[in-house]
Scaffold this motif. Structure first.
Motif, PDB file in Angstrom:
ATOM      1  N   GLN A 169       0.833  -1.205   0.000  1.00 54.23           N
ATOM      2  CA  GLN A 169       0.000   0.000   0.000  1.00 54.23           C
ATOM      3  C   GLN A 169       0.868   1.256   0.000  1.00 54.23           C
ATOM      4  OE1 GLN A 169      -2.719   0.941  -0.887  1.00 54.23           O
ATOM      5  NE2 GLN A 169      -3.475   2.662   0.281  1.00 54.23           N
ATOM      6  N   LEU A 170       1.972   1.230   0.717  1.00 59.13           N
ATOM      7  CA  LEU A 170       2.885   2.378   0.693  1.00 59.13           C
ATOM      8  C   LEU A 170       3.476   2.562  -0.697  1.00 59.13           C
ATOM      9  CD1 LEU A 170       4.707   1.994   4.129  1.00 59.13           C
ATOM     10  CD2 LEU A 170       2.795   3.513   3.536  1.00 59.13           C
ATOM     11  N   GLN A 171       3.786   1.455  -1.367  1.00 59.69           N
ATOM     12  CA  GLN A 171       4.304   1.531  -2.742  1.00 59.69           C
ATOM     13  C   GLN A 171       3.240   2.106  -3.674  1.00 59.69           C
ATOM     14  OE1 GLN A 171       7.521   0.501  -3.954  1.00 59.69           O
ATOM     15  NE2 GLN A 171       6.825   1.658  -5.709  1.00 59.69           N
ATOM     16  N   VAL A 172       2.002   1.626  -3.554  1.00 64.08           N
ATOM     17  CA  VAL A 172       0.914   2.121  -4.399  1.00 64.08           C
ATOM     18  C   VAL A 172       0.693   3.612  -4.150  1.00 64.08           C
ATOM     19  CG1 VAL A 172      -1.598   2.001  -4.755  1.00 64.08           C
ATOM     20  CG2 VAL A 172      -0.230  -0.091  -4.763  1.00 64.08           C
ATOM     21  N   LEU A 173       0.666   4.029  -2.892  1.00 63.52           N
ATOM     22  CA  LEU A 173       0.489   5.454  -2.595  1.00 63.52           C
ATOM     23  C   LEU A 173       1.608   6.285  -3.210  1.00 63.52           C
ATOM     24  CD1 LEU A 173      -0.652   5.281   1.141  1.00 63.52           C
ATOM     25  CD2 LEU A 173      -2.030   6.042  -0.819  1.00 63.52           C
ATOM     26  N   ALA A 174       2.846   5.833  -3.066  1.00 64.92           N
ATOM     27  CA  ALA A 174       3.982   6.579  -3.630  1.00 64.92           C
ATOM     28  C   ALA A 174       3.860   6.682  -5.145  1.00 64.92           C
ATOM     29  CB  ALA A 174       5.298   5.912  -3.232  1.00 64.92           C
ATOM     30  N   LEU A 175       3.482   5.597  -5.798  1.00 63.03           N
ATOM     31  CA  LEU A 175       3.331   5.624  -7.257  1.00 63.03           C
ATOM     32  C   LEU A 175       2.167   6.520  -7.686  1.00 63.03           C
ATOM     33  CD1 LEU A 175       4.005   1.844  -7.952  1.00 63.03           C
ATOM     34  CD2 LEU A 175       5.465   3.768  -8.653  1.00 63.03           C
ATOM     35  N   GLN A 176       1.085   6.514  -6.935  1.00 62.89           N
ATOM     36  CA  GLN A 176      -0.045   7.395  -7.249  1.00 62.89           C
ATOM     37  C   GLN A 176       0.358   8.865  -7.108  1.00 62.89           C
ATOM     38  OE1 GLN A 176      -2.820   5.552  -4.449  1.00 62.89           O
ATOM     39  NE2 GLN A 176      -4.152   5.029  -6.153  1.00 62.89           N
ATOM     40  N   ILE A 177       1.122   9.162  -6.084  1.00 67.18           N
ATOM     41  CA  ILE A 177       1.598  10.534  -5.880  1.00 67.18           C
ATOM     42  C   ILE A 177       2.507  10.944  -7.032  1.00 67.18           C
ATOM     43  CG2 ILE A 177       3.070  11.985  -4.417  1.00 67.18           C
ATOM     44  CD1 ILE A 177       1.972  10.195  -2.033  1.00 67.18           C
ATOM     45  N   GLU A 178       3.450  10.080  -7.372  1.00 59.82           N
ATOM     46  CA  GLU A 178       4.364  10.395  -8.470  1.00 59.82           C
ATOM     47  C   GLU A 178       3.608  10.561  -9.782  1.00 59.82           C
ATOM     48  OE1 GLU A 178       8.471   8.337  -6.848  1.00 59.82           O
ATOM     49  OE2 GLU A 178       7.145   7.142  -8.131  1.00 59.82           O
ATOM     50  N   ALA A 179       2.598   9.736 -10.022  1.00 57.44           N
ATOM     51  CA  ALA A 179       1.799   9.864 -11.249  1.00 57.44           C
ATOM     52  C   ALA A 179       1.061  11.198 -11.267  1.00 57.44           C
ATOM     53  CB  ALA A 179       0.820   8.706 -11.366  1.00 57.44           C
ATOM     54  N   THR A 197       4.000   6.176 -14.106  1.00 60.88           N
ATOM     55  CA  THR A 197       4.122   5.018 -13.213  1.00 60.88           C
ATOM     56  C   THR A 197       3.072   3.956 -13.513  1.00 60.88           C
ATOM     57  OG1 THR A 197       2.650   5.969 -11.539  1.00 60.88           O
ATOM     58  CG2 THR A 197       4.997   6.505 -11.348  1.00 60.88           C
ATOM     59  N   ALA A 198       2.385   4.063 -14.626  1.00 61.72           N
ATOM     60  CA  ALA A 198       1.217   3.218 -14.913  1.00 61.72           C
ATOM     61  C   ALA A 198       1.528   1.720 -14.836  1.00 61.72           C
ATOM     62  CB  ALA A 198       0.632   3.569 -16.274  1.00 61.72           C
ATOM     63  N   ALA A 199       2.573   1.262 -15.475  1.00 59.05           N
ATOM     64  CA  ALA A 199       2.875  -0.172 -15.501  1.00 59.05           C
ATOM     65  C   ALA A 199       3.221  -0.685 -14.107  1.00 59.05           C
ATOM     66  CB  ALA A 199       4.021  -0.451 -16.470  1.00 59.05           C
ATOM     67  N   LYS A 200       4.084   0.017 -13.416  1.00 60.48           N
ATOM     68  CA  LYS A 200       4.488  -0.393 -12.065  1.00 60.48           C
ATOM     69  C   LYS A 200       3.295  -0.324 -11.111  1.00 60.48           C
ATOM     70  CE  LYS A 200       7.809  -1.051  -8.898  1.00 60.48           C
ATOM     71  NZ  LYS A 200       8.621  -2.219  -8.794  1.00 60.48           N
ATOM     72  N   LEU A 201       2.459   0.689 -11.265  1.00 57.01           N
ATOM     73  CA  LEU A 201       1.281   0.846 -10.410  1.00 57.01           C
ATOM     74  C   LEU A 201       0.316  -0.324 -10.597  1.00 57.01           C
ATOM     75  CD1 LEU A 201      -0.249   2.545  -8.342  1.00 57.01           C
ATOM     76  CD2 LEU A 201      -1.122   3.934 -10.237  1.00 57.01           C
ATOM     77  N   ALA A 202       0.079  -0.718 -11.813  1.00 61.95           N
ATOM     78  CA  ALA A 202      -0.816  -1.851 -12.086  1.00 61.95           C
ATOM     79  C   ALA A 202      -0.274  -3.129 -11.445  1.00 61.95           C
ATOM     80  CB  ALA A 202      -0.990  -2.039 -13.589  1.00 61.95           C
ATOM     81  N   GLU A 203       1.020  -3.351 -11.563  1.00 62.46           N
ATOM     82  CA  GLU A 203       1.658  -4.536 -10.981  1.00 62.46           C
ATOM     83  C   GLU A 203       1.521  -4.544  -9.456  1.00 62.46           C
ATOM     84  OE1 GLU A 203       6.249  -6.009 -10.259  1.00 62.46           O
ATOM     85  OE2 GLU A 203       5.814  -4.796 -12.033  1.00 62.46           O
ATOM     86  N   GLN A 204       1.786  -3.408  -8.826  1.00 64.77           N
ATOM     87  CA  GLN A 204       1.728  -3.331  -7.369  1.00 64.77           C
ATOM     88  C   GLN A 204       0.291  -3.436  -6.852  1.00 64.77           C
ATOM     89  OE1 GLN A 204       4.569  -3.473  -5.487  1.00 64.77           O
ATOM     90  NE2 GLN A 204       5.422  -3.781  -7.527  1.00 64.77           N
ATOM     91  N   ARG A 205      -0.652  -2.892  -7.589  1.00 70.42           N
ATOM     92  CA  ARG A 205      -2.065  -3.011  -7.190  1.00 70.42           C
ATOM     93  C   ARG A 205      -2.517  -4.470  -7.217  1.00 70.42           C
ATOM     94  NH1 ARG A 205      -4.605   2.205 -10.251  1.00 70.42           N
ATOM     95  NH2 ARG A 205      -4.559   3.611  -8.450  1.00 70.42           N
ATOM     96  N   THR A 206      -2.057  -5.231  -8.196  1.00 73.57           N
ATOM     97  CA  THR A 206      -2.401  -6.652  -8.272  1.00 73.57           C
ATOM     98  C   THR A 206      -1.850  -7.397  -7.059  1.00 73.57           C
ATOM     99  OG1 THR A 206      -2.458  -6.579 -10.680  1.00 73.57           O
ATOM    100  CG2 THR A 206      -2.157  -8.743  -9.666  1.00 73.57           C
TER     101      THR A 206
END
Length: 176
Positions: free
Chosen positions: A123-133, A139-148
């Motif tokens: 969740q911390l990774q997803v939040l960081a990627l959402q902020i960066e996006a 961060t779309a590809a990495k975000l999709a992977e981490q959300r899964t």
């Protein structure tokens, strides 16, 4: 004449005390503070509510574009510490093995704690990627992977709802 000077001086002093407008620029001060792992970990207690526990410990809201850079750095550092608590010496993997594996009561409680810790990390990774996006980074590809991965671990945590969950005594912080 002295009255005019006093009034003029008073007006000048009060105008200097008025803060300058920021225009349309959003200014958000950091809401997070640096903490020890023991303060931000969510593995103690019972399984089943890890996602909500993480969001309560890291209340950054949903206006990702205006998240302070210091808060982003704290999120990233906390994620790294959560990952280290899973894999490094003295972390969950070592503790589960020392408890006799996942099939013992202590090992199962540690396994539940490890899953909750994974929810924290992801969740911390997803939040960081959402902020960066939201702040312009792709961060779309990495975000999709981490959300899964996050969805899978949230499901595992929810399946173990009500079961004992244990943390590890791991040393680390969210210090960037």
């Amino acid at each position: 004449m002295y009255i005019k000077a006093a009034v003029l001086f008073s007006l000048l002093a009060s105008s200097l005390a008025v803060p300058a407008a920021n225009g349309d620029r959003k200014v958000k001060r950091g809401v997070l503070s640096v903490q020890d792992y023991s303060e931000f970990q969510v593995s103690d207690g019972v399984a089943g509510n890890a996602f909500a526990e993480v969001n309560a410990k890291f209340p950054i809201g949903t206006d990702f574009a205006s998240v302070d850079s210091e808060d982003l750095a704290i999120l990233k550092a906390a994620r790294e510490t959560a990952e280290a608590a899973e894999t490094e010496e003295g972390g969950f993997n070592d503790a589960i093995e020392a408890a006799g594996g996942k099939d013992t009561p202590a090992g199962q409680a540690l396994q539940n704690g490890k899953i909750k810790n994974k929810v924290l990390k992801l969740q911390l990774q997803v939040l960081a990627l959402q902020i960066e996006a939201a702040q312009g980074k792709d961060t779309a590809a990495k975000l999709a992977e981490q959300r899964t991965k996050l969805a899978k671990n949230v499901q595992l945590d929810e399946e173990a709802a009500g079961q004992a969950s244990s943390s590890v005594d791991f040393q680390g912080t969210s210090q960037p």
